[in-house]
Design an enzyme around this catalytic site. Structure first.
Site, PDB file in Angstrom:
ATOM      1  N   LYS A  40       0.857  -0.870  -0.184  1.00 24.97           N
ATOM      2  CA  LYS A  40       0.321   0.388   0.143  1.00 24.97           C
ATOM      3  C   LYS A  40       0.729   0.749   0.155  1.00 24.97           C
ATOM      4  O   LYS A  40       0.453   2.362  -0.655  1.00 24.97           O
ATOM      5  CB  LYS A  40      -1.092   0.498   1.009  1.00 24.97           C
ATOM      6  CG  LYS A  40      -1.755   1.416   1.740  1.00 24.97           C
ATOM      7  CD  LYS A  40      -2.544   1.320   2.707  1.00 24.97           C
ATOM      8  CE  LYS A  40      -1.652   1.857   3.839  1.00 24.97           C
ATOM      9  NZ  LYS A  40      -1.588   3.411   4.018  1.00 24.97           N
ATOM     10  N   ASN A  41       1.629   1.342   0.883  1.00 27.13           N
ATOM     11  CA  ASN A  41       3.158   2.704   1.100  1.00 27.13           C
ATOM     12  C   ASN A  41       4.034   2.934  -0.177  1.00 27.13           C
ATOM     13  O   ASN A  41       4.344   3.441  -0.575  1.00 27.13           O
ATOM     14  CB  ASN A  41       3.627   2.193   2.049  1.00 27.13           C
ATOM     15  CG  ASN A  41       2.679   2.485   3.509  1.00 27.13           C
ATOM     16  OD1 ASN A  41       1.504   2.819   3.569  1.00 27.13           O
ATOM     17  ND2 ASN A  41       3.324   2.467   4.730  1.00 27.13           N
ATOM     18  N   CYS A 137     -10.655  16.413  10.515  1.00 24.82           N
ATOM     19  CA  CYS A 137     -10.821  15.068  10.639  1.00 24.82           C
ATOM     20  C   CYS A 137     -10.257  14.577   9.695  1.00 24.82           C
ATOM     21  O   CYS A 137      -9.885  12.757   9.160  1.00 24.82           O
ATOM     22  CB  CYS A 137     -12.444  15.032  10.432  1.00 24.82           C
ATOM     23  SG  CYS A 137     -13.779  14.775   9.147  1.00 24.82           S
ATOM     24  N   ARG A 142      -2.216  15.410  11.942  1.00 25.67           N
ATOM     25  CA  ARG A 142      -0.593  14.358  11.157  1.00 25.67           C
ATOM     26  C   ARG A 142      -0.865  15.934  10.409  1.00 25.67           C
ATOM     27  O   ARG A 142      -1.259  16.120   9.916  1.00 25.67           O
ATOM     28  CB  ARG A 142      -0.722  13.406  10.679  1.00 25.67           C
ATOM     29  CG  ARG A 142      -1.081  12.407  11.402  1.00 25.67           C
ATOM     30  CD  ARG A 142      -1.558  11.289   9.972  1.00 25.67           C
ATOM     31  NE  ARG A 142      -0.781  10.511   9.725  1.00 25.67           N
ATOM     32  CZ  ARG A 142      -0.882   9.509   8.830  1.00 25.67           C
ATOM     33  NH1 ARG A 142      -2.161   8.869   8.984  1.00 25.67           N
ATOM     34  NH2 ARG A 142       0.044   8.718   7.918  1.00 25.67           N
ATOM     35  N   ASP A 327       4.013   0.669  12.288  1.00 24.94           N
ATOM     36  CA  ASP A 327       2.362   0.248  11.222  1.00 24.94           C
ATOM     37  C   ASP A 327       2.588  -1.629  12.335  1.00 24.94           C
ATOM     38  O   ASP A 327       1.960  -2.184  11.876  1.00 24.94           O
ATOM     39  CB  ASP A 327       2.707   0.356  10.178  1.00 24.94           C
ATOM     40  CG  ASP A 327       2.281   1.205   9.765  1.00 24.94           C
ATOM     41  OD1 ASP A 327       3.108   1.787   9.846  1.00 24.94           O
ATOM     42  OD2 ASP A 327       1.644   1.192   9.065  1.00 24.94           O
ATOM     43  N   ARG A 435      -9.217   0.098   3.969  1.00 23.90           N
ATOM     44  CA  ARG A 435      -8.709   0.854   3.004  1.00 23.90           C
ATOM     45  C   ARG A 435      -6.959   0.238   3.005  1.00 23.90           C
ATOM     46  O   ARG A 435      -5.854   0.785   1.648  1.00 23.90           O
ATOM     47  CB  ARG A 435      -7.599   1.762   3.745  1.00 23.90           C
ATOM     48  CG  ARG A 435      -8.589   2.802   3.957  1.00 23.90           C
ATOM     49  CD  ARG A 435      -8.018   4.314   5.071  1.00 23.90           C
ATOM     50  NE  ARG A 435      -6.638   4.226   4.358  1.00 23.90           N
ATOM     51  CZ  ARG A 435      -5.685   4.844   5.895  1.00 23.90           C
ATOM     52  NH1 ARG A 435      -6.450   5.343   6.923  1.00 23.90           N
ATOM     53  NH2 ARG A 435      -4.697   5.147   4.851  1.00 23.90           N
TER      54      ARG A 435
HETATM   55  C1  UD1 Z   1       4.016   6.614   6.041  1.00 20.65           C
HETATM   56  C2  UD1 Z   1       3.188   5.604   6.416  1.00 20.65           C
HETATM   57  C3  UD1 Z   1       2.978   4.635   7.367  1.00 20.65           C
HETATM   58  C4  UD1 Z   1       3.863   4.925   8.197  1.00 20.65           C
HETATM   59  C5  UD1 Z   1       4.751   5.653   8.736  1.00 20.65           C
HETATM   60  C6  UD1 Z   1       6.083   5.924   9.567  1.00 20.65           C
HETATM   61  C7  UD1 Z   1       2.311   6.101   3.883  1.00 20.65           C
HETATM   62  C8  UD1 Z   1       0.533   5.869   3.052  1.00 20.65           C
HETATM   63  N1  UD1 Z   1       1.945   5.537   5.494  1.00 20.65           N
HETATM   64  O1  UD1 Z   1       3.342   8.123   6.729  1.00 20.65           O
HETATM   65  O2  UD1 Z   1       2.167   4.405   7.067  1.00 20.65           O
HETATM   66  O3  UD1 Z   1       3.293   4.392   9.769  1.00 20.65           O
HETATM   67  O4  UD1 Z   1       5.048   6.484   6.613  1.00 20.65           O
HETATM   68  O5  UD1 Z   1       6.948   4.877   8.717  1.00 20.65           O
HETATM   69  O6  UD1 Z   1       2.785   5.831   3.258  1.00 20.65           O
HETATM   70  N2  UD1 Z   1       5.658  14.406  10.143  1.00 20.65           N
HETATM   71  C9  UD1 Z   1       5.346  15.984  10.594  1.00 20.65           C
HETATM   72  N3  UD1 Z   1       4.865  16.660   9.769  1.00 20.65           N
HETATM   73  C10 UD1 Z   1       5.835  16.816   8.708  1.00 20.65           C
HETATM   74  C11 UD1 Z   1       5.146  15.349   8.298  1.00 20.65           C
HETATM   75  C12 UD1 Z   1       5.332  14.801   9.608  1.00 20.65           C
HETATM   76  O7  UD1 Z   1       6.222  16.928  11.632  1.00 20.65           O
HETATM   77  O8  UD1 Z   1       4.372  17.629   7.316  1.00 20.65           O
HETATM   78  C13 UD1 Z   1       5.922  13.466  11.725  1.00 20.65           C
HETATM   79  C14 UD1 Z   1       3.974  12.880  11.672  1.00 20.65           C
HETATM   80  O9  UD1 Z   1       3.642  13.407  13.004  1.00 20.65           O
HETATM   81  C15 UD1 Z   1       5.211  11.718  12.675  1.00 20.65           C
HETATM   82  C16 UD1 Z   1       5.955  11.555  11.500  1.00 20.65           C
HETATM   83  O10 UD1 Z   1       6.589  12.730  11.784  1.00 20.65           O
HETATM   84  O11 UD1 Z   1       5.033  11.701  13.915  1.00 20.65           O
HETATM   85  C17 UD1 Z   1       6.491  10.533  10.724  1.00 20.65           C
HETATM   86  O12 UD1 Z   1       5.591  11.041   9.824  1.00 20.65           O
HETATM   87  P1  UD1 Z   1       6.317  10.540   7.551  1.00 20.65           P
HETATM   88  O13 UD1 Z   1       6.985   8.952   8.154  1.00 20.65           O
HETATM   89  O14 UD1 Z   1       5.537  11.421   7.422  1.00 20.65           O
HETATM   90  O15 UD1 Z   1       4.679   9.688   7.671  1.00 20.65           O
HETATM   91  P2  UD1 Z   1       3.716   9.903   6.482  1.00 20.65           P
HETATM   92  O16 UD1 Z   1       4.493   9.833   5.575  1.00 20.65           O
HETATM   93  O17 UD1 Z   1       2.121   9.809   6.963  1.00 20.65           O
END
Ligand code: UD1
Length: 455
Positions: A40-41, A137, A142, A327, A435
């Site tokens: 998925k990712n 929501c 995030r 995850d 999802r």
């Molecule tokens: C992706 C994965 C998710 C996984 C996560 C961490 C997908 C669709 N999802 O989510 O399954 O759990 O990586 O491996 O690929 N953050 C900020 N600001 C930002 C972006 C992120 O503060 O602009 C923080 C987030 O709140 C979190 C951390 O960075 O605490 C990691 O988030 P991130 O690695 O960006 O996760 P996703 O890409 O959303």
């Protein structure tokens, strides 16, 4: 803005799951063979990458999950022709990309964060992009500050509007020097998808290096990009004027594989996960083994089973790759409720990922969540400001309960817990699980679960 349950129902319906609720009669081991397909990712990002090309792309091993349908809808809203050209094979023709209306983007996006990743490619193709409704929501807490700061560094103008965020790039985006405050997966992908067609060289420091990101880099390279992955989480991207299409088989879904592995452990079962790959699961397999789980790696997959003796408690910290992925913790926590003694799971990636433990406690588990984390002498990952720790004391018999699925991985954990528990559980909002878990109802049937679907 749709409610959580409407959204969950829509997610399920997209992949043919019309029921909202599953009634599980637990206490039976899950045994049998299932398969996992493309991650998925990766798949969702690979679909966005197709937007960057001036020719057709083909993606193989695409799972039938609702996140794929969200991206398909968003691509189509922007004029990309998406065709199913085989079982799990999608073809993307981006030769007539156009702007989409705010409302249309909003309608397709649902609760997904995917529209954020459309920004770079759309800025290159059209000079503008839109991210819907960041109010609450839809994207929750995030944040997307790393994404927006990176896009600004490339030269984009970011304007907050009542409906969402509007981005424009009157001129071609320029390569930038970017250092992420945390190796965010999404922000790294944002930089890659933008830098490949920006003018000049981009240096990205503190990048995420998850296997799905490496697979995305492979796709971009097939399209004509020049990307250098250096040691110490630094990536250099030399921008090019144009990119072509790609043909690619997606990397397999390590998160789904790890989920079924934990399901085997929690239900005292024995599951062969076809297409699970060892290299991306090394860290998970270490922890699985320390808990007492048995596994054997075959050429075509991995067999996971319960050892038939008591499980051992563990201390584990979630981390960015190559650490223990966030995850993986929720399904594992269910198995840890059956270990003899006290386990600790430190969540260091997200600030709030233990909400699912309330329902496990309602089923008889003994899990205490420490909101500010706790000290531990065996720590490998440094403390982060917002981390939490869950202390799981086992073994505790689990009994059936009524549960409403809160999110993807938490929801899968509830399914596992209900399957492991004595008695009957009623789990609603199961559309959310669609999802990220392909054909999970069919897979449960194949594995011998005793359940019925209800509205
Ligand atoms: C992706 C994965 C998710 C996984 C996560 C961490 C997908 C669709 N999802 O989510 O399954 O759990 O990586 O491996 O690929 N953050 C900020 N600001 C930002 C972006 C992120 O503060 O602009 C923080 C987030 O709140 C979190 C951390 O960075 O605490 C990691 O988030 P991130 O690695 O960006 O996760 P996703 O890409 O959303």
């Amino acid at each position: 803005m749709s409610s959580l349950s409407e959204d969950a129902r829509r997610q399920g319906e997209r992949v043919g799951l019309t029921a909202d609720t599953i009634v599980i009669h637990g206490g039976k081991p899950l045994t049998g063979r299932i398969d996992v397909r493309g991650a998925k990712n990766l798949v969702t990002k690979a679909m966005v990458a197709a937007l960057l090309g001036d020719n057709v792309s083909v993606l193989k091993d695409v799972p039938n999950i609702s996140d794929v349908f969200i991206v398909k809808g968003l691509l189509e809203a922007h004029g990309v022709i998406v065709t199913e050209t085989g079982d799990g094979e999608l073809t993307f023709d981006p030769r007539n990309v156009t702007s989409a209306h705010f409302a249309e983007i909003d309608a397709h996006a649902g609760s997904s964060r995917i529209p954020i990743l459309f920004c770079g490619p759309l800025l290159h193709q059209l000079g503008e992009a839109f991210i819907p409704d960041l109010g609450g929501c839809r994207i929750g807490d995030r944040p997307i500050d790393f994404h927006l700061n990176a896009l600004r560094a490339f030269g984009a103008t970011v304007t907050k509007l009542p409906q969402g965020i509007h981005l424009t790039a009157p001129e071609r985006l320029r390569g930038a020097h970017i250092e992420l405050p945390f190796p965010s997966v999404g922000a790294t992908e944002q930089v890659l998808l933008t830098a490949v067609r920006a003018e000049g060289v981009t240096e990205l420091k503190n990048a995420a290096i998850e296997p799905e990101i490496m697979d995305l880099i492979a796709i971009l390279q097939k399209m004509g990009a020049i990307i250098w992955v250096e040691p110490n989480r630094t990536i250099f991207i030399e921008g090019v004027d144009r990119l072509g299409g790609y043909t690619h088989r997606a990397i397999s879904d390590r998160n789904e594989a790890a989920s079924w592995a934990s399901a085997a452990l929690a239900t005292k079962g024995d599951i062969f996960v076809a297409n699970a790959k060892q290299p991306e699961l090394l860290t998970f397999l270490n922890v699985f083994r320390k808990v007492g789980g048995e596994f054997e790696v075959f050429e075509d997959g991995i067999r996971f089973w319960h050892p038939g003796r008591p499980l051992t408690p563990v201390v584990v910290e979630t981390d960015v790759h190559p650490g223990f992925m966030t995850d993986w913790q929720q399904p594992l926590v269910v198995a840890l409720t059956q270990a003899e003694g006290q386990s600790v799971v430190h969540e260091t990636v997200y600030e709030n990922r233990f909400g699912f433990t309330d329902s496990l406690n309602a089923m008889g588990a003994n899990i205490v969540v420490h909101q500010d984390g706790i000290a531990s002498i065996t720590r490998r990952v440094p403390h982060r400001k917002l981390e939490q720790a869950a202390v799981i004391t086992g073994p505790t018999p689990l009994h059936g309960a009524d549960i409403r699925v809160p999110d993807l991985r938490g929801g899968f954990s509830h399914l596992i817990a209900a399957l492991a528990a004595e008695g009957t559980s009623t789990i609603s909002n199961v559309g959310i699980i669609a999802r990220g878990y392909e054909h999970f109802i069919d897979k449960l049937r194949v594995l011998g679960a005793d359940f019925e679907l209800a509205d």
